[in-house]
Every structure is written in structure tokens, then in C-alpha cells.
Design an enzyme around this catalytic site. Structure first.
Site, PDB file in Angstrom:
ATOM      1  CG  ASP A 152      -2.284  -0.307   1.022  1.00 34.98           C
ATOM      2  OD1 ASP A 152      -2.577  -0.872  -0.038  1.00 34.98           O
ATOM      3  OD2 ASP A 152      -3.126   0.014   1.887  1.00 34.98           O
ATOM      4  CB  ILE A 213     -14.210   7.108   2.915  1.00 34.40           C
ATOM      5  CG1 ILE A 213     -13.719   8.417   2.281  1.00 34.40           C
ATOM      6  CG2 ILE A 213     -14.671   7.327   4.359  1.00 34.40           C
ATOM      7  CD1 ILE A 213     -12.643   9.146   3.049  1.00 34.40           C
ATOM      8  N   GLY A 214     -13.124   3.844   4.001  1.00 39.95           N
ATOM      9  CA  GLY A 214     -13.671   2.554   4.420  1.00 39.95           C
ATOM     10  C   GLY A 214     -13.456   2.441   5.916  1.00 39.95           C
ATOM     11  N   GLY A 216     -10.795   1.771   7.237  1.00 36.30           N
ATOM     12  CA  GLY A 216      -9.622   2.648   7.296  1.00 36.30           C
ATOM     13  C   GLY A 216      -9.868   3.715   6.247  1.00 36.30           C
TER      14      GLY A 216
HETATM   15  N1  ADP Z   1     -24.452   1.733   2.645  1.00 39.51           N
HETATM   16  C1  ADP Z   1     -23.416   2.071   3.409  1.00 39.51           C
HETATM   17  N2  ADP Z   1     -23.346   3.292   3.962  1.00 39.51           N
HETATM   18  C2  ADP Z   1     -22.311   3.652   4.741  1.00 39.51           C
HETATM   19  N3  ADP Z   1     -21.287   2.831   5.023  1.00 39.51           N
HETATM   20  C3  ADP Z   1     -21.294   1.585   4.494  1.00 39.51           C
HETATM   21  C4  ADP Z   1     -22.342   1.137   3.668  1.00 39.51           C
HETATM   22  N4  ADP Z   1     -22.077  -0.159   3.321  1.00 39.51           N
HETATM   23  C5  ADP Z   1     -20.894  -0.497   3.902  1.00 39.51           C
HETATM   24  N5  ADP Z   1     -20.424   0.550   4.604  1.00 39.51           N
HETATM   25  C6  ADP Z   1     -19.187   0.603   5.421  1.00 39.51           C
HETATM   26  O1  ADP Z   1     -18.031   0.352   4.644  1.00 39.51           O
HETATM   27  C7  ADP Z   1     -16.959  -0.039   5.527  1.00 39.51           C
HETATM   28  C8  ADP Z   1     -16.123  -1.111   4.898  1.00 39.51           C
HETATM   29  O2  ADP Z   1     -15.414  -0.561   3.841  1.00 39.51           O
HETATM   30  P1  ADP Z   1     -14.187  -1.324   3.148  1.00 39.51           P
HETATM   31  O3  ADP Z   1     -13.492  -0.325   2.266  1.00 39.51           O
HETATM   32  O4  ADP Z   1     -14.665  -2.558   2.512  1.00 39.51           O
HETATM   33  O5  ADP Z   1     -13.333  -1.627   4.455  1.00 39.51           O
HETATM   34  P2  ADP Z   1     -11.965  -2.385   4.735  1.00 39.51           P
HETATM   35  O6  ADP Z   1     -11.287  -2.581   3.424  1.00 39.51           O
HETATM   36  O7  ADP Z   1     -11.223  -1.440   5.602  1.00 39.51           O
HETATM   37  O8  ADP Z   1     -12.285  -3.654   5.421  1.00 39.51           O
HETATM   38  C9  ADP Z   1     -17.633  -0.475   6.834  1.00 39.51           C
HETATM   39  O9  ADP Z   1     -17.390   0.491   7.845  1.00 39.51           O
HETATM   40  C10 ADP Z   1     -19.111  -0.498   6.472  1.00 39.51           C
HETATM   41  O10 ADP Z   1     -19.881  -0.170   7.543  1.00 39.51           O
HETATM   42  C1  UVW Z   2      -4.500   1.013   5.263  1.00 37.34           C
HETATM   43  C2  UVW Z   2      -5.862   0.679   5.724  1.00 37.34           C
HETATM   44  O1  UVW Z   2      -6.342   1.297   6.644  1.00 37.34           O
HETATM   45  O2  UVW Z   2      -6.494  -0.313   5.078  1.00 37.34           O
HETATM   46  P1  UVW Z   2      -8.031  -0.800   5.250  1.00 37.34           P
HETATM   47  O3  UVW Z   2      -8.866   0.402   4.913  1.00 37.34           O
HETATM   48  O4  UVW Z   2      -8.212  -1.882   4.226  1.00 37.34           O
HETATM   49  O5  UVW Z   2      -8.245  -1.237   6.639  1.00 37.34           O
END
Ligand code: ADP
Ligand code: UVW
Ligand code: MG
EC number: 2.7.2.1
Length: 415
Positions: A152, A213-214, A216
């Protein structure tokens, strides 16, 4: 000759795995994901040509390595997918490794590179430990398959010196590798290529602000196809708040929060050392710390169930907007698009609306109807801009697994 590439993406709240036929571009055969690792129940999403399936799991898959083993077994034993019935069909396994230290390019894992990765494991405790455990499993159980680590941090090798340097004693910084590395780079690389293609511009002439925005969350300013700043730092803790991460705070805060900041947290193991301070700021903060849930879908709603849900949403919008202003200035207002990506950026119309309204003075103008509809069909890029003037506002369905397979074939030419 083996012709299948497996890409594995161990995130903080999910494990995603995709098998590809190694053509140009790689063709997905089956995609399997376990999400909700930090908040039960875990759910399985399973997609293959005959259709998609989503189910709640009875098994407890509360760590990425457990989820990985489950997914691998499930895919390999699927009688409908004859192409991957045998592990000898695998040409290589691509692993997303969040922190690559000084590595600026993907590497083949052997004893020596594996050892080097163990040395930097503590810098990204939520991620590298899991990724390395998955790599260990693969090396042991599939000894004939090549493992490739994709980092990353590598996308941010272009950060200028004054951006990547922390104003601290430079002798200590040098000795201990204390600098801004930045993360989500595999995702940014996918997004840059997809958006440049969508805009009909060469990557090298494309200027973007991208929000991943996830669970992380980070933002990246891209100038002429290169990362010039990003919100995460030495570790993925810096910058924006995440599901369980505080993001930027006054570094002194943790010493007022607990008098045990530097002692080992009970979550430490023989292999992984994590201090109480790291445990608090990485695992007990963010919107989970504010609301009790890691699920942002319960927070980004028109009528939040509690004041703290509303507060969490307002904090996230405020911090993202701050970076948008910052990076707009760094790009001197010369940008082609702002891009929303990651689980939340792609799915939450409310978040996109709130952020673009807050930053309206920068000329980010969203068509509310298009924004509400979100991702249009299977396209990786959707334009939700209202007018023809100003930067485009785009949603990009990022795909880290694809990016690793593509990079392995196209740039590394390893398959
Ligand atoms: N409809 C939605 N509205 C807002 N947040 C959402 C929705 N669907 C999924 N999420 C959020 O997206 C996040 C997961 O994102 P992702 O990029 O897959 O995460 P990671 O790669 O870090 O595991 C979780 O916090 C989940 O709650
Ligand atoms: C770097 C990082 O936070 O990755 P993820 O969003 O997949 O948890
Ligand atoms: Mg992720």
C-alpha cells in the site's frame, strides 16, 4: 503452465479474495469476501459467473487468517469452478501488505524478504500481522506457489521530502525509519488509471484528490499522476478517523487517557507487540469509540439513532473537508476531479452530499439525483457532477485485488 492468479486483500474489517484467469486484463473467475470481522455476525459475499450470493456465517471468523482459510477452502472445493479445482493451477498469490517500509515496488517473498517484512510488522499492527500470517499459511500449505507482496505504501514513493519528513530529530528519524509512508496505494493506483481513462487523459497529466473511505480512511493528492501528499503517516493511524482508529489527535492525549500508555497491551502476542497506547488509538477509537458500532451504514443515516451517531458523522465530514481544502491548495486549484472510493465513499450518498456541500466554495457541485443513485451499472467510474464547470465529482469502485493481478501481469511480467 499454471494460469491462475489469486489476489488476497486483508483489510482491517474484511478479507477479500479473487481468482483471475491471467489474461490482459485479468478476468475474474470467483470473488469471495468475508466482511464484519470486527463486528459479528460475519457475512460472506460470493460472486461467480453463475451469480452472486450473500449469507450470514455460522462460523466465527473473527480474525483475517481464519477468514482467509475459510474462503480458500470454499473456493477450491466449489465443484462448479473446475478452473481452480487444484492448487497446481495457481501461478502465484498476490498479497496486499499495507506497510512496505522502504520497498517501493512489489516483491517476491522468500526467506529473506519475509524476514524483512517481519521487522516492520509492528508499524501497521492492524494489517501487517494478519497479512504475514496469511503469507505464512500459503508458504506452508502451498509450498510450490509463488507469493508476491504488493505494498500500500509503494504508491507514495513520490512524496516530496518536506511532506514525508516529520519535524523531529533527524538522526533518530533516519535510524528508526520515522517518516510519512502513506497507505491505500494499491487502491489509489487502480483509481488513478481508471479515472484517467474515464477522463480520456494520460495518467501523467491527471490531477486528482482521491478519498478512500472505508473502515480505514485516507485521502491522497495526486499531481501529474504522482502522490504529492496523503493523510496517513508512519502508520495507518494518522489522518482521518476510521472505524476503530482515532486519526489525528494531539499526540499528548494518550498520556492523559492512560498512565499505562507504553506498557504492552494484553492483545499482544509472542509475535506481535502492541502497546496500550496503540491498542486504544487503533482499536478502541474512531466511530466505534463514539457510538459502539464499526458499521458506518448505521451512522450515515438521515435520522441518527443517538446524538453520538450524529457527532461521529459530523466529525468525519469535518475532517475530510479539512483535507480537501488543504489538498486543493497544494494542487493550486488545478484538479480534474475529486473521487469518492472505499466501502463508505462508494456506498454512502449522504456522506458524499455532506462533504461536497461543505466544500461547495471549492467548486465541487453534485447532482443530488445522480449522487443518490450512486454507482451506475458495472462501470468502475460514475460521474455525479451537476454542471460542466469545475472539477468532476466521481465515484470509483476501487478494486485492490484486480490492481495486484494487473500489476503482476503488466508491470512485473511475472506470469
Ligand atoms: N451503505 C453504506 N453506507 C455507509 N457505510 C457503508 C455502507 N455499506 C458499507 N459501509 C461501510 O463500509 C466499511 C467497509 O469498507 P471497506 O473499504 O470494505 O473496508 P476495509 O477494506 O477497511 O475492510 C464499513 O465500515 C461499512 O460499515
Ligand atoms: C491502510 C488501511 O487502513 O487499510 P483498510 O482500509 O483496508 O483497513
Ligand atoms: Mg480496504
Amino acid at each position: 503452465m499454471a494460469k491462475i492468479i489469486l489476489s488476497v486483500n486483508a483489510g482491517s474489517s474484511s478479507v477479500k479474495m479473487t481468482f483471475y484467469r491471467s489474461q490482459n486484463p485479468p478476468v475474474p473467475i470467483v470473488d469471495a469476501q468475508v466482511s464484519g470481522i470486527t463486528s459479528p455476525p460475519q457475512t460472506l459475499k460470493y460472486s461467480k459467473s453463475s451469480g452472486d450470493k450473500k449469507e450470514k456465517l455460522d462460523e466465527t471468523l473473527d480474525t483475517p487468517p481464519k477468514a482467509f482459510k475459510y474462503l480458500l477452502e470454499r473456493c477450491l472445493s466449489d465443484a462448479e469452478i473446475s478452473e481452480i479445482a487444484n492448487v497446481d493451477d495457481l501461478a502465484c498469490i498476490c498479497h496486499r501488505v499495507v506497510h512496505g517500509g522502504d520497498y517501493t515496488e512489489a516483491i517476491v517473498i522468500d526467506d529473506s524478504t519475509y524476514h524483512r517484512l517481519e521487522e516492520i510488522e509492528d508499524l501497521a499492527p492492524l494489517h501487517n500481522f494478519s497479512a504475514l500470517e496469511i503469507i505464512r499459511t500459503c508458504r506452508k500449505e502451498l509450498p510450490n506457489v509463488k507469493n508476491i507482496a504488493h505494498f500500500d505504501s509503494a504508491f507514495h514513493r513520490s512524496l516530496p521530502l518536506h511532506v514525508r519528513t516529520y519535524p523531529i530529530d533527524q538522526e533518530v528519524a533516519e535510524k528508526r525509519g520515522l517518516r510519512k509512508y502513506g497507505f491505500h496505494g494499491i487502491s489509489y493506483s487502480f483509481i488513478l488509471r481508471s479515472v484517467a481513462q474515464f477522463l480520456g487523459k494520460p495518467k501523467e497529466q491527471t490531477n486528482l484528490i482521491v478519498m478512500h473511505i472505508g473502515s480505514g480512511a485516507s485521502i491522497c493528492a495526486i499531481k501529474d499522476g504522482k502522490s504529492i501528499d496523503t493523510s496517513m503517516g508512519l502508520t495507518p493511524l494518522a489522518g482521518l478517523p476510521g472505524a476503530t482508529r482515532s486519526g489525528d489527535i494531539d499526540p499528548s492525549l494518550v498520556f492523559h487517557y492512560t498512565s499505562n500508555a507504553s506498557s504492552l497491551s494484553p492483545a499482544s502476542t509472542k509475535e506481535m507487540h502492541i502497546s496500550t497506547a496503540e491498542e486504544i488509538l487503533n482499536k478502541k477509537s474512531g466511530w466505534k469509540g463514539l457510538t459502539g458500532t464499526t458499521d458506518f451504514a448505521q451512522i450515515a443515516v438521515e435520522n441518527p439513532p443517538t446524538e453520538n451517531h450524529k457527532l461521529a458523522f459530523d466529525i468525519v465530514v469535518d475532517r475530510i473537508s479539512g483535507y480537501l481544502g488543504n489538498y486543493y491548495v497544494k494542487l493550486q486549484g488545478q484538479l480534474d476531479a475529486v473521487v469518492f472510493a472505499g466501502g463508505i465513499g462508494e456506498k454512502s450518498a449522504l456522506l458524499r452530499r455532506a462533504v461536497t456541500q461543505q466544500c461547495n466554495c471549492l467548486g465541487f457541485d453534485v447532482d443530488l439525483e445522480k449522487n443518490e443513485k450512486g454507482i451506475a451499472n458495472d462501470n468502475s467510474v460514475t460521474d455525479v457532477t451537476k454542471s460542466d464547470k469545475g472539477p468532476r465529482v466521481l465515484i470509483c469502485q476501487t478494486d485492490e485485488q484486480f490492481e495486484m493481478a494487473y500489476h503482476t501481469l503488466e508491470e512485473l511480467k511475472m506470469v
